[in-house]
Design a protein around this motif. Structure first.
Motif, PDB file in Angstrom:
ATOM      1  N   SER A 265       0.872  -0.972  -0.064  1.00 16.83           N
ATOM      2  CA  SER A 265       0.208   0.052  -0.056  1.00 16.83           C
ATOM      3  C   SER A 265       1.035   1.359   0.013  1.00 16.83           C
ATOM      4  O   SER A 265       0.489   2.277   0.397  1.00 16.83           O
ATOM      5  CB  SER A 265      -0.957  -0.113   1.183  1.00 16.83           C
ATOM      6  OG  SER A 265      -0.284  -0.044   2.380  1.00 16.83           O
ATOM      7  N   MET A 266       2.223   1.250  -0.597  1.00 13.77           N
ATOM      8  CA  MET A 266       3.032   2.413  -0.563  1.00 13.77           C
ATOM      9  C   MET A 266       2.569   3.266  -1.475  1.00 13.77           C
ATOM     10  O   MET A 266       1.911   3.088  -2.644  1.00 13.77           O
ATOM     11  CB  MET A 266       4.395   1.841  -0.995  1.00 13.77           C
ATOM     12  CG  MET A 266       5.433   2.766  -0.865  1.00 13.77           C
ATOM     13  SD  MET A 266       7.101   2.189  -1.380  1.00 13.77           S
ATOM     14  CE  MET A 266       7.229   1.404   0.146  1.00 13.77           C
ATOM     15  N   GLU A 267       2.622   4.586  -1.079  1.00 11.46           N
ATOM     16  CA  GLU A 267       2.228   5.758  -1.941  1.00 11.46           C
ATOM     17  C   GLU A 267       3.610   6.626  -1.989  1.00 11.46           C
ATOM     18  O   GLU A 267       4.442   6.800  -0.953  1.00 11.46           O
ATOM     19  CB  GLU A 267       1.181   6.755  -1.376  1.00 11.46           C
ATOM     20  CG  GLU A 267      -0.084   5.839  -1.184  1.00 11.46           C
ATOM     21  CD  GLU A 267      -1.171   6.578  -0.609  1.00 11.46           C
ATOM     22  OE1 GLU A 267      -0.873   7.791  -0.245  1.00 11.46           O
ATOM     23  OE2 GLU A 267      -2.351   6.108  -0.708  1.00 11.46           O
ATOM     24  N   LEU A 268       3.580   7.337  -3.381  1.00 10.62           N
ATOM     25  CA  LEU A 268       4.878   8.120  -3.383  1.00 10.62           C
ATOM     26  C   LEU A 268       4.477   9.465  -3.635  1.00 10.62           C
ATOM     27  O   LEU A 268       3.658   9.951  -4.400  1.00 10.62           O
ATOM     28  CB  LEU A 268       5.654   7.646  -4.747  1.00 10.62           C
ATOM     29  CG  LEU A 268       6.991   8.191  -5.163  1.00 10.62           C
ATOM     30  CD1 LEU A 268       7.914   7.208  -5.865  1.00 10.62           C
ATOM     31  CD2 LEU A 268       6.707   9.147  -6.181  1.00 10.62           C
ATOM     32  N   THR A 276      13.703  14.940  -4.317  1.00 13.62           N
ATOM     33  CA  THR A 276      13.797  13.654  -3.477  1.00 13.62           C
ATOM     34  C   THR A 276      12.194  13.249  -3.602  1.00 13.62           C
ATOM     35  O   THR A 276      11.373  13.836  -4.045  1.00 13.62           O
ATOM     36  CB  THR A 276      14.255  13.840  -2.246  1.00 13.62           C
ATOM     37  OG1 THR A 276      14.231  12.607  -1.719  1.00 13.62           O
ATOM     38  CG2 THR A 276      13.245  14.715  -1.310  1.00 13.62           C
ATOM     39  N   VAL A 277      12.167  11.944  -3.074  1.00 15.28           N
ATOM     40  CA  VAL A 277      10.649  11.333  -2.973  1.00 15.28           C
ATOM     41  C   VAL A 277      10.300  11.132  -1.548  1.00 15.28           C
ATOM     42  O   VAL A 277      11.392  10.848  -0.689  1.00 15.28           O
ATOM     43  CB  VAL A 277      10.441  10.373  -3.778  1.00 15.28           C
ATOM     44  CG1 VAL A 277      10.599  10.658  -5.419  1.00 15.28           C
ATOM     45  CG2 VAL A 277      11.424   9.274  -3.760  1.00 15.28           C
ATOM     46  N   LEU A 278       9.117  10.969  -1.041  1.00 16.87           N
ATOM     47  CA  LEU A 278       8.614  10.380   0.258  1.00 16.87           C
ATOM     48  C   LEU A 278       7.956   9.079  -0.060  1.00 16.87           C
ATOM     49  O   LEU A 278       7.013   9.031  -1.158  1.00 16.87           O
ATOM     50  CB  LEU A 278       7.831  11.465   0.979  1.00 16.87           C
ATOM     51  CG  LEU A 278       8.489  12.694   1.095  1.00 16.87           C
ATOM     52  CD1 LEU A 278       7.184  13.621   1.912  1.00 16.87           C
ATOM     53  CD2 LEU A 278       9.744  12.678   2.228  1.00 16.87           C
ATOM     54  N   LEU A 279       8.213   8.108   0.555  1.00 17.86           N
ATOM     55  CA  LEU A 279       7.249   6.711   0.344  1.00 17.86           C
ATOM     56  C   LEU A 279       6.750   6.626   1.650  1.00 17.86           C
ATOM     57  O   LEU A 279       7.236   6.655   2.519  1.00 17.86           O
ATOM     58  CB  LEU A 279       8.408   5.627   0.394  1.00 17.86           C
ATOM     59  CG  LEU A 279       9.318   5.548  -1.044  1.00 17.86           C
ATOM     60  CD1 LEU A 279      10.381   4.455  -1.031  1.00 17.86           C
ATOM     61  CD2 LEU A 279       8.638   5.743  -2.396  1.00 17.86           C
TER      62      LEU A 279
END
Length: 491
Positions: A265-268, A276-279
């Motif tokens: 159920s990971m969202e990016l 950068t990105v947040l997981l």
């Protein structure tokens, strides 16, 4: 360069012609996908209309749905959502694609319902017709796409020529997944690896060169897809590799070092300024509405299931009663939700003095004792009756657990119910187990059941809890039917 031998793919006119032909072929396959979807939707509408109007007419009504709705408006509504979801050509596995089709069909059915109501073309919108339309459209689309995609995969279409960077354990896992799923849209044409002599997959594909040569290799090969399967690369090396390859391809896909992280159920989120990105990982079962949804799903399916299997349960009970003395159903204490004990019901499959028989058997058979201490199960269990062996092989002995579901002690899908002595073996994963109700079936049951080692079973239970979704439950229930029919891994 050390004394390794590498194969180099160079650009030539025939390769460029082949790539152009691949593009043209992909276009025609896309059109074929759309046509197949259209035919599936029309067939679903006709099936729903026939069942509602001819097989189950209500009172004296005369359901009329104009041809323009069957052949134009309803297919257009479905195509709208299918097009937005862009799933005509994709690399999704079947169950992932089915989940998207489920949602698209539901939204399209709701839009169709609104159009039918406000158009005035039908005097009364038939709820049965719309439900049947949704059911058959989803079924026909899923089945049609499965077989059509399998067909085009078998002839090598819908597979983009891809260079695989890295040939270690991660690459081996990816290739095994591709093998089981028709390549998932990737056609590996070569490997880039610094140490091919240590690779278990290097013998299956040409080794084109080293990481340092990656840019030149990809440029010469003319491929438009690169898959980086080297999660052990440090950040600077991965970043350098991506930046070097990106100008020459359409897609660079890489496997991040997230092994074991619950990604179901990971969202990016993308932070552009910070580059950068947040997981974000959600705990779906911590939300009360998800727990309520799972409970409602369990109750609804169980009530239907009990109604269907009641005659079978009665027959099994009579056979057990005649086969050997003792109760038909027995209750064994198991550890459940939040660590609470509950009686787990099963059809009796063992002799009445099972404890004495087991103790004597383990004393006389050291190998059996070792198996029991390792797995808490015996492949050749002397306590099991003749009818009990059949019931276990077919998993019919677990039918009384529907009562546990109705009592709120178990779920249709969840971790395997354990006994007290197994709690310690769960170690750090026991808190995951306590978060949900044990299941009649689960990921362990569809992954080999008793053929799976205990530590793997524990990890599977933890993975299920951390990645739960209603769609995952539906998938596991469907897969359970196939596993039971094959009688795989049960004893």
């Amino acid at each position: 360069m050390d004394n390794q031998s590498y194969t180099t793919i160079r650009v030539n006119p025939s390769m460029m012609s082949s790539l152009s032909w691949d593009n043209l072929r992909s276009f025609f396959i896309s059109v074929a996908f759309i046509l197949m979807d259209y035919l599936a939707i029309v067939a679903a509408a006709l099936t729903a209309f026939f069942i509602r109007a001819k097989l189950i007419p209500l009172l004296h009504d005369n359901l009329i749905v104009p041809d323009v709705f069957i052949y134009v408006i309803i297919p257009a509504a479905f195509m709208l959502f299918l097009h937005f979801d862009r799933k005509y050509i994709n690399k999704l596995y079947f169950w992932q694609q089915a989940a998207r089709l489920f949602k698209a069909s539901l939204y399209a059915m709701l839009l169709t319902l609104v159009v039918l109501f406000f158009s005035g073309s039908v005097k009364e919108v038939s709820r049965i017709f719309t439900v049947l339309l949704w059911f058959f459209s989803f079924g026909y689309l899923a089945i049609g796409r499965y077989f059509f995609k399998k067909m085009v995969m078998n002839i090598g279409a819908l597979q983009a020529p891809t260079i695989l960077v890295g040939a270690g354990k991660t690459a081996e896992l990816l290739l095994e997944s591709f093998r089981k799923n028709g390549g998932s849209g990737y056609k590996i044409v070569g490997l880039i690896e610094d140490q091919p002599q240590k690779s278990c997959v290097a013998g299956r594909y040409p080794v084109l060169g080293t990481f340092a040569q990656a840019e030149t290799i990809v440029q010469n090969a003319g491929v438009k897809h690169v898959l980086i399967a080297a999660p052990g690369l440090i950040r600077e090396e991965l970043l350098d590799l991506v930046y070097r390859l990106q100008p020459y391809v359409n897609h660079v896909t890489f496997v991040p070092d997230l092994l074991g992280v619950p990604v179901g159920s990971m969202e990016l989120d993308t932070l552009f300024n910070e580059k950068t990105v947040l997981l974000r990982i959600k705990n779906n079962l911590s939300q009360i509405h998800n727990r309520a949804l799972k409970l409602l799903f369990d109750c609804f399916c169980t009530i239907i299931g009990v109604a269907l299997v009641a005659p079978l349960c009665f027959l099994i009970g009579v056979i057990i009663y005649l086969d050997s003395p003792g109760p038909v159903i027995f209750a064994h204490k198991r550890v459940g939700y939040k660590g609470k004990k509950f009686p787990c019901y099963k059809f009796r499959t063992m002799v009445n003095n099972s404890r004495e028989v087991l103790e004597q058997y383990l004393r006389d058979n050291p190998a059996a004792r070792e198996e029991w201490e390792r797995d808490f199960k015996l492949k050749d269990d002397p306590r099991v009756t003749k009818i009990g062996r059949f019931l276990r092989k077919t998993s019919l002995d677990e039918l009384p657990q529907f009562l546990n579901v109705l009592k709120g002690e178990m779920s249709l899908v969840g971790p395997r119910p354990i006994v007290d002595v197994e709690v310690e073996r769960y170690g750090k994963y026991i808190n995951d187990y306590y978060l949900v109700r044990p299941g009649i079936t689960g990921i362990w049951q569809v992954s080999g059941r008793n053929d799976v080692g205990y530590s793997e079973r524990v990890e599977m239970d933890s993975w299920y809890v951390r990645n739960w979704s209603l769609w995952l439950d539906i998938i596991l229930l469907i897969k359970t039917v196939g596993i039971v029919l094959k009688r795989k891994g049960a004893y």
